[in-house]
Design an enzyme around this catalytic site. Structure first.
Site, mmCIF file in Angstrom:
data_model
loop_
_atom_site.group_PDB
_atom_site.id
_atom_site.type_symbol
_atom_site.label_atom_id
_atom_site.label_comp_id
_atom_site.label_asym_id
_atom_site.label_seq_id
_atom_site.Cartn_x
_atom_site.Cartn_y
_atom_site.Cartn_z
ATOM 1 C CB SER A 683 -0.957 -0.075 1.303
ATOM 2 O OG SER A 683 -0.244 -0.022 2.361
ATOM 3 C CE LYS A 726 -3.325 0.938 5.123
ATOM 4 N NZ LYS A 726 -3.178 0.638 3.680
#
Length: 783
Positions: A683, A726
């Site tokens: 990511s 996140k």
């Protein structure tokens, strides 16, 4: 000349109704009279000529009979003797004279008075051949009856053989044979002697057949009794022998107790026979035999399993929902799934227990959810930890051939909870191991399959046990280590880490009151401000769950208790300014957004086992030979993402206005701070590519932007996981714009509304769009 009459003129006589008694002519017997009307009739007979008419009631239970309740045919009798008994009863001795038929009831009160048509006594003429043959058959049959019944004395038979009058013979035998009242009445109503003999003959044959059947039954029962007596005698002998030898005297009592318990649990025929054979083996083995203990242990296990015991589910959805809300904050998907199960149970009683797998980081309350589900369903709760289990026998048990064999933990837990429909929590299923002793995960395949676990067979038990009504719940921190076949049998429910606001709410509603109570404090003794709780969450813990948060609150409570005891303080208020006096210097800090826009530094978003976090990726180009240096304890996947980003940049040199020879005359160093913490995952791909492009072009990256996404060689941005964690990390760091892959739009439903209001979300599908929003100066477009 008038035809010869066979009956006399009508005669008026008092009548006594008889209960279950029939009097025949030439019969002398006693009976008791107690009813008022019967006593009045008896007194009237004694006043007159002592003659009375006796007729049976149709129903012996009738206490106050009417004319319709008495048979028409009866016996004219003479009262021979009367004797008064205690309680106003009279015992009467009567002699039957002749048959009679009631023609008319003259009165019913105060006693029955009837007109009776009497039958003449039978002539003493010799019977014809047919009658003689019938008489002999009746006498022979009566003799067989005497032999079969064994209740009539031989003297009666001798008396009967001397009777030569057909009608009197039938009456005398009928009086001495055990017949039903309606059968005796049928004999009495047969005025013709030949017909009377035929009726009696038929009844005698029926009675003899019944007596023979009774005899067979008695013989069979006697044999069984003799067998029982023989077994009892032998057992007593065995007990005496065992006593002399000094062996166990209670084996027989123990076996009898086992058999009583076996009858109570109502097993299937096959299982019942198998267990009964094992019980009988105890009698055949010497008490000192090692196998005796094995069999006794096996029988104890089988008899103490909950074969039929189960608790009744609570079907009140509102109450169950209230219990779940009371125990846990949030976790809406789990609560909804449990309420769906309860709703289905109300409509379908045959539904098999679901198998749920709760997946989430440590400390989010997976185990306590299992306890709450059991409380909401009104079921018993049992927990089995699978962490580090390597032996298949832990699940299926050991075979009885091994020394010290015991059932597996599944059966052991079912015996412990003593109900066949508990909530069964299999904790840490992702931490199962395997070695030469077998694969426990494979053994769980049958347990966790609703189509197979209705006859789960433990190696020790060797008999199938029904697990289909058990509600299995498994917990795991990750799905990666769970075998695919096992995972396929479970319904996965993901439990993400708690947000800062959720942790604050949990601390206020659950953790703080619980710790105050556990430490012997009262609510008025301690007050922690919301800002102090928020600081504990952010600066003293770093986790997805609330386990360490509870420990820190407990730490505060201990120090407050000490002050209450030593300093006699009655009230302590903790706020953000004095929090460090109780917990010391903050242990963690979250990296905040940069104070200014910088070249070669990009802000990424990462998921960790303790929640989300932001990472600062720094890139510095140096003179060299085109080497790529990666530092910060990066994993293989992250290194591959960095190389993919470099390849993308080299393919877009013209559009990005980068030195075409940078890959040969420059070394690029990519570093991610906090090198002591391992980092891996795809990511960070677009973040590293953005930082490299910024360092090569000299264009700063915006300080208020954070990004996450996987990059391909063509610059496409692929979806990632852990979006909620996140995004919460970005909010905590003061980020105002977050770049997400376009395929992650579906994850926005999990983002709290208050976070959506404070952060601008941009969904990108290509690296060009990332650069457009992340860089301060717009770069050339490919077109």
């Amino acid at each position: 000349m008038d035809e010869e009459k066979t009956v006399k003129d009508y005669k008026t006589l008092p009548l006594i109704p008889l209960r279950g008694l029939t009097v025949f002519p030439h019969m002398v017997l006693h009976f008791d009279v107690g009813r008022e009307r019967s006593i009045n009739a008896l007194e009237e007979a004694m006043v007159e000529d002592q003659m009375i008419f006796l007729s049976a009631q149709k129903e012996a239970e009738t206490s106050s009979p009417t004319a319709d309740d008495v048979y028409e045919v009866g016996t004219v009798a003479k009262v021979k003797q009367m004797l008064k008994l205690p309680g106003d009863n009279i015992r009467v001795l009567v002699e039957g004279i002749k048959r009679g038929r009631v023609k008319k009831f003259v009165q019913e009160i105060p006693y029955f008075m009837v007109e009776v048509e009497e039958q003449e006594n039978e002539d003493e003429k010799e019977p014809d051949a047919e009658t003689e043959a019938l008489m002999r058959s009746v006498v022979d049959t009566f003799e067989k009856y005497i032999e079969a019944s064994n209740k009539i004395s031989p003297e009666i038979f001798i008396t009967i053989t001397e009777i030569e009058i057909p009608g009197r013979l039938a009456d005398t035998i009928s009086a001495n044979v055990v017949l039903k009242p309606n059968q005796k009445q049928e004999v009495l109503e047969a005025f013709n002697p030949l017909e009377r003999l035929e009726v009696l003959y038929r009844f005698l044959l029926e009675e003899i057949e019944i007596l023979e059947i009774e005899k067979k039954i008695n013989t069979r029962v006697k044999k069984q009794i003799n067998k029982v007596q023989k077994e009892y005698y032998l057992r007593e002998q065995l007990r005496a022998i065992q006593k002399e030898l000094g062996e166990d005297e209670g084996v027989l009592e123990e076996v009898e107790e086992y058999k009583k318990q076996l009858k109570k649990i109502q097993l299937s025929k096959e299982l019942h026979q198998k267990i009964e054979r094992e019980i009988d083996r105890l009698l055949k083995l010497p008490a000192s035999s090692a196998e005796t203990g094995v069999i006794r242990n096996y029988i104890d296990w089988v008899l103490n399993l909950p074969w039929k015991k189960e608790t009744k589910d609570r079907m009140d959805l509102k109450k169950s929902s209230a219990i779940l809300e009371e125990d846990h904050h949030g976790l809406e998907k789990v609560k909804e799934r449990i309420l769906e199960y309860l709703a289905i149970r109300q409509l379908s009683k045959s539904m098999k227990g679901p198998i749920l797998c709760l997946v989430g980081p440590p400390g989010v309350g997976k185990t306590s959810i299992g306890k709450s589900i059991a409380r909401a369903l009104n079921r018993k709760f049992v927990r089995m930890s699978l962490g580090g289990v390597r032996d298949e026998a832990e699940i299926r048990g050991h075979r009885r051939t091994y020394i010290g064999a015991i059932p597996g933990r599944i059966i052991s837990s079912m015996r412990q909870v003593n109900t066949k429909n508990p909530v069964f929590l299999l904790d840490e299923i992702d931490k199962l191991a395997s070695d030469f002793r077998g694969d426990p995960a494979s053994a769980l395949l049958e347990v966790l399959d609703p189509e197979q676990n209705h006859d789960f067979t433990d190696h020790f038990m060797e008999v199938p046990f029904n697990l289909s009504k058990v509600m299995f719940i498994t917990t795991a921190n990750t799905l990666d280590t769970i075998p695919r076949a096992l995972l396929d049998r479970m319904e996965v429910i993901r439990i993400p880490g708690y947000t800062e606001d959720e942790k604050l709410s949990i601390a206020e509603k659950y953790l703080l009151p619980k710790q105050i109570k556990d430490h012997g404090l009262k609510e008025e003794n301690l007050k922690i401000s919301e800002k102090a709780l928020r600081d504990i969450v952010n600066n003293y813990t770093r986790e997805s769950g609330v386990r360490n948060l509870e420990r820190q609150i407990a730490n505060i409570c201990r120090k407050v208790v000490k002050r209450v005891v030593e300093e006699k303080v009655q009230y302590v208020r903790i706020n953000a300014s004095n929090l460090n006096k109780y917990l010391g210097t903050p242990q963690f800090h979250y990296e905040m957004a940069s104070q200014k826009d910088e070249v070669g530094i990009a802000r990424g978003l990462a998921w960790t086992r303790v929640g989300g976090d932001t990472i600062s990726i720094e890139v510095t180009p140096m003179k060299g030979t085109g080497k790529l240096v990666l530092t910060g304890q990066l994993g293989d996947v992250m290194k591959e993402s960095a190389r993919a980003g470099i390849s993308y940049i080299r393919s877009r040199i013209d559009q990005l206005e980068i030195d075409p020879e940078f890959h040969s005359n420059r070394d690029i160093h990519i570093h991610i701070p906090e090198g002591g913490t391992p980092k891996d995952g795809p990511s960070a791909g677009i973040t590293m590519a953005t930082a490299v492009i910024s360092s090569l072009t000299g264009v700063p990256v915006r300080k208020d932007v954070a990004m996450t996404g996987e990059i391909t060689l063509r610059g496409r941005v692929l979806s990632i996981g852990g979006v909620k964690e996140k995004v919460l990390a970005a909010k905590r760091a003061g980020i105002t714009k977050v770049l997400l892959p376009v395929d992650n739009k579906k994850d926005m439903d999990e983002i709290p509304d208050n976070v959506k209001k404070k952060i601008e979300f941009v969904f990108v599908e290509h690296m060009d769009e990332v650069l457009e929003h992340a860089m301060l100066r717009e770069l050339k477009n490919e077109n």
